[in-house]
Design an enzyme around this catalytic site. Structure first.
Site, PDB file in Angstrom:
ATOM      1  N   LYS A  65       0.844  -1.179   0.000  1.00 47.89           N
ATOM      2  CA  LYS A  65       0.000   0.000   0.000  1.00 47.89           C
ATOM      3  C   LYS A  65       0.889   1.242   0.000  1.00 47.89           C
ATOM      4  O   LYS A  65       2.018   1.132   0.477  1.00 47.89           O
ATOM      5  CB  LYS A  65      -0.944   0.041   1.201  1.00 47.89           C
ATOM      6  CG  LYS A  65      -0.331  -0.232   2.565  1.00 47.89           C
ATOM      7  CD  LYS A  65       0.798   0.619   3.065  1.00 47.89           C
ATOM      8  CE  LYS A  65       0.583   2.089   3.224  1.00 47.89           C
ATOM      9  NZ  LYS A  65       1.847   2.772   3.682  1.00 47.89           N
ATOM     10  N   TYR A 110      -4.460   4.196   6.284  1.00 49.20           N
ATOM     11  CA  TYR A 110      -4.913   3.199   7.272  1.00 49.20           C
ATOM     12  C   TYR A 110      -6.239   3.629   7.899  1.00 49.20           C
ATOM     13  O   TYR A 110      -7.111   2.798   8.157  1.00 49.20           O
ATOM     14  CB  TYR A 110      -3.864   2.998   8.368  1.00 49.20           C
ATOM     15  CG  TYR A 110      -2.679   2.208   7.888  1.00 49.20           C
ATOM     16  CD1 TYR A 110      -2.714   0.816   7.867  1.00 49.20           C
ATOM     17  CD2 TYR A 110      -1.533   2.836   7.435  1.00 49.20           C
ATOM     18  CE1 TYR A 110      -1.642   0.084   7.405  1.00 49.20           C
ATOM     19  CE2 TYR A 110      -0.448   2.119   6.980  1.00 49.20           C
ATOM     20  CZ  TYR A 110      -0.504   0.735   6.959  1.00 49.20           C
ATOM     21  OH  TYR A 110       0.557   0.013   6.497  1.00 49.20           O
TER      22      TYR A 110
HETATM   23  P1  NDP Z   1      12.532   2.076   1.870  1.00 47.16           P
HETATM   24  O1  NDP Z   1      12.932   3.439   1.459  1.00 47.16           O
HETATM   25  O2  NDP Z   1      13.050   1.596   3.167  1.00 47.16           O
HETATM   26  O3  NDP Z   1      12.993   1.003   0.769  1.00 47.16           O
HETATM   27  C1  NDP Z   1      12.632   1.113  -0.564  1.00 47.16           C
HETATM   28  C2  NDP Z   1      13.537   0.200  -1.402  1.00 47.16           C
HETATM   29  O4  NDP Z   1      13.075   0.261  -2.738  1.00 47.16           O
HETATM   30  C3  NDP Z   1      14.988   0.630  -1.451  1.00 47.16           C
HETATM   31  O5  NDP Z   1      15.769   0.146  -0.381  1.00 47.16           O
HETATM   32  C4  NDP Z   1      15.417   0.042  -2.781  1.00 47.16           C
HETATM   33  O6  NDP Z   1      15.697  -1.345  -2.615  1.00 47.16           O
HETATM   34  C5  NDP Z   1      14.175   0.101  -3.635  1.00 47.16           C
HETATM   35  N1  NDP Z   1      14.212   1.213  -4.608  1.00 47.16           N
HETATM   36  C6  NDP Z   1      14.215   1.061  -5.931  1.00 47.16           C
HETATM   37  N2  NDP Z   1      14.230   2.234  -6.561  1.00 47.16           N
HETATM   38  C7  NDP Z   1      14.212   3.177  -5.602  1.00 47.16           C
HETATM   39  C8  NDP Z   1      14.233   4.597  -5.628  1.00 47.16           C
HETATM   40  N3  NDP Z   1      14.230   5.301  -6.782  1.00 47.16           N
HETATM   41  N4  NDP Z   1      14.242   5.262  -4.453  1.00 47.16           N
HETATM   42  C9  NDP Z   1      14.205   4.574  -3.291  1.00 47.16           C
HETATM   43  N5  NDP Z   1      14.185   3.232  -3.218  1.00 47.16           N
HETATM   44  C10 NDP Z   1      14.197   2.528  -4.357  1.00 47.16           C
HETATM   45  O7  NDP Z   1      10.957   2.033   1.792  1.00 47.16           O
HETATM   46  P2  NDP Z   1       9.960   1.117   2.647  1.00 47.16           P
HETATM   47  O8  NDP Z   1      10.474  -0.252   2.673  1.00 47.16           O
HETATM   48  O9  NDP Z   1       9.655   1.785   3.923  1.00 47.16           O
HETATM   49  O10 NDP Z   1       8.605   1.221   1.755  1.00 47.16           O
HETATM   50  C11 NDP Z   1       8.422   0.453   0.585  1.00 47.16           C
HETATM   51  C12 NDP Z   1       6.915   0.309   0.283  1.00 47.16           C
HETATM   52  O11 NDP Z   1       6.301  -0.347   1.383  1.00 47.16           O
HETATM   53  C13 NDP Z   1       6.159   1.627   0.117  1.00 47.16           C
HETATM   54  O12 NDP Z   1       5.151   1.473  -0.839  1.00 47.16           O
HETATM   55  C14 NDP Z   1       5.501   1.860   1.474  1.00 47.16           C
HETATM   56  O13 NDP Z   1       4.326   2.623   1.424  1.00 47.16           O
HETATM   57  C15 NDP Z   1       5.226   0.449   1.897  1.00 47.16           C
HETATM   58  N6  NDP Z   1       5.218   0.304   3.346  1.00 47.16           N
HETATM   59  C16 NDP Z   1       4.198  -0.414   3.907  1.00 47.16           C
HETATM   60  C17 NDP Z   1       4.154  -0.604   5.252  1.00 47.16           C
HETATM   61  C18 NDP Z   1       3.127  -1.492   5.838  1.00 47.16           C
HETATM   62  O14 NDP Z   1       2.990  -1.496   7.062  1.00 47.16           O
HETATM   63  N7  NDP Z   1       2.397  -2.262   5.063  1.00 47.16           N
HETATM   64  C19 NDP Z   1       5.139   0.022   6.162  1.00 47.16           C
HETATM   65  C20 NDP Z   1       6.208   0.685   5.458  1.00 47.16           C
HETATM   66  C21 NDP Z   1       6.210   0.837   4.096  1.00 47.16           C
HETATM   67  P3  NDP Z   1      16.928  -2.034  -3.415  1.00 47.16           P
HETATM   68  O15 NDP Z   1      18.156  -1.385  -2.879  1.00 47.16           O
HETATM   69  O16 NDP Z   1      16.804  -3.459  -3.058  1.00 47.16           O
HETATM   70  O17 NDP Z   1      16.725  -1.778  -4.894  1.00 47.16           O
END
Ligand code: NDP
Length: 430
Positions: free
Chosen positions: A173, A258
């Site tokens: 989401k 949420y």
């Molecule tokens: P992060 O910033 O921690 O991680 C995002 C990851 O996406 C990066 O580490 C990278 O992984 C990859 N990535 C690829 N392209 C990009 C870019 N241009 N900029 C940044 N990151 C990129 O984000 P979150 O893990 O917190 O969030 C990811 C998703 O999960 C979002 O949609 C968020 O809304 C959702 N979310 C949902 C939650 C829930 O409770 N259900 C809680 C937190 C987030 P790599 O290095 O492997 O390519």
């Protein structure tokens, strides 16, 4: 003729039988000659499952049965796309508690990070992919579901690629950054005949489900008001959440969602009107592109009003309250990863009762991944399909429009209950 199991137990007992005999004697109980335990102690093995009968009195909370997970080769394989915080802190560890899902692949833009994580979780090197290799996943039969955990604006492209690779999709989401993107994602999965589920973990969390169950069956009387709040104080202004082209918005799509989704899921109704206001602290570098605080009021066909708020500049608070004519239900930490508490208030004879339910602890991420796995295996519609995500995108667009124009925005009337959800969840499943 004694079985091998009995022989093994007799050997184990040989050294302690004297001690056991004297303990039994002290309690006036005759020990059996062999010390053989009964099925009450050792359980029963049948149909590939181990079970134990209850040993506590019916007045006590029953213990959890053994989970009896599917054997690894029979679980549905997931590849996780994007190894950021959510993936590494919550999703990958949650596979350990899954019964039907298992981690089978990784997709990342950072090969070194992926190597480290693959080693930690035992993912084979050939099941690790770069973003430009998603189509190659088609050939990996161990991967049936692709779980997209990327920044919001990258969901659309990844979901479309996953569907084109012939895989089912679980998408974090918010589903997308606009209703049109969400429609495109639904269409791509429909065309590929693949399932699409949006990871609304609160719809699988036990306290949120219990509140919805009680509200829907009338325990609270005539429900007239909901109050939902989800706030947190953001730090680093350079993170993608503060960059509109990656996030699609500020606190609303990230945490306000949420309040919106859980209110809808608790009531089963869809709003007919939304009114909103937005405020961001001035000269704050975190809010040059996206908003901080959003306050929105939803009006439902039955007359229920829901007062919701989200913020990126307020200390964390994540509660929902549903108020009815006979009682109210409130979950504190409702939208958190853990720590939910469900409080019920009503009149009990002469007394005002205020009780807290203890529903046990189950990992929400494991529950939602297992749900997706069972939907794939049994060819069922997920409870939170793409259409559920699209409806939230439509509502969030209306919230922004109301805040911008200062007017209430009327919405399409939906008379069916749960018009965008799949079948109710099976209690055996989650
Ligand atoms: P992060 O910033 O921690 O991680 C995002 C990851 O996406 C990066 O580490 C990278 O992984 C990859 N990535 C690829 N392209 C990009 C870019 N241009 N900029 C940044 N990151 C990129 O984000 P979150 O893990 O917190 O969030 C990811 C998703 O999960 C979002 O949609 C968020 O809304 C959702 N979310 C949902 C939650 C829930 O409770 N259900 C809680 C937190 C987030 P790599 O290095 O492997 O390519």
């Amino acid at each position: 003729m004694p079985s091998d199991v009995d022989e093994t137990r007799r050997h184990l007992l040989a050294g302690s039988i004297g001690l056991a005999t004297s303990i039994y004697a002290a309690h006036g109980v005759a020990a059996t000659a062999t010390g053989s335990p009964t099925t009450v102690d050792v359980g029963t093995v049948a149909g590939g499952k181990v079970t134990f009968p209850a040993i506590d009195a019916s007045t006590e909370e029953p213990g959890s049965p053994p989970p009896n997970p599917d054997i690894p080769g029979q679980r549905v394989g997931f590849a996780v796309v994007g190894l950021g915080r959510l993936a590494l802190q919550n999703i990958l560890p949650a596979f350990a508690q899954c019964k039907h899902a298992r981690l089978s692949g990784l997709v990342s833009g950072d090969p070194e990070k992926m190597r480290v994580i693959a080693a930690q979780y035992g993912v084979p090197r050939e099941a690790c992919y770069g973003y430009n290799e998603m189509s190659r996943i088609r050939g990996n039969a161990a991967i049936q579901v692709i779980y997209v955990v990327l920044p919001n604006a990258l969901h659309r492209e990844a979901v479309v690629q996953a569907a084109q690779a012939g895989k089912h999709v679980l998408c974090e989401k918010p589903m997308s950054t606009s209703p049109d993107e969400a429609r495109e994602m639904i269409e791509a999965c429909r065309r590929a005949d693949r399932k699409l589920m949006i990871a609304y973990r609160c719809q699988y969390e036990v306290n949120n489900r219990e509140l919805a169950k009680r509200a829907r069956r009338g325990d609270l009387g005539d429900i007239q008001f909901v109050d939902a709040i989800n706030t947190q104080n953001q730090g680093d202004p350079t993170q993608w959440r503060q960059i509109k082209k990656l996030s699609g918005g500020g606190s609303l799509p990230d945490v306000g969602l949420y309040c919106l989704n859980t209110t809808r899921a608790s009531l089963g109704e869809e709003p007919v009107e939304v009114t909103a206001r937005i405020h961001s602290p001035e000269h704050d570098p975190r809010f040059t592109e996206v908003e901080s605080t959003v306050s929105f009021l939803l009006r439902f066909p039955s007359g229920i009003l829901a007062n919701c708020a989200s913020s990126y500049s307020l200390h964390e608070k994540r509660n929902i309250r549903v108020l009815g004519s006979k009682g109210s239900a409130e979950i504190t930490n409702a939208f958190a990863y853990a720590g939910q508490k469900l409080h019920l208030s009503h009149r009990d004879g002469e007394a005002a009762a205020d009780i807290e339910l203890s529903l046990g602890v189950k990992d929400q991420f494991s529950l939602e991944m297992d749900h997706m796995a069972l939907c794939v295996r049994n060819n069922l519609e997920p409870r939170t399909p793409g259409e559920e995500g699209l409806q939230d995108q439509i509502l969030m667009a209306a919230i922004y429009e109301s805040a911008q124009t200062g007017r209430p925005i009327p919405l399409r009337m939906e008379t069916r209950r749960d018009p965008f959800r799949g079948p109710p969840l099976d209690d055996q499943n989650v």
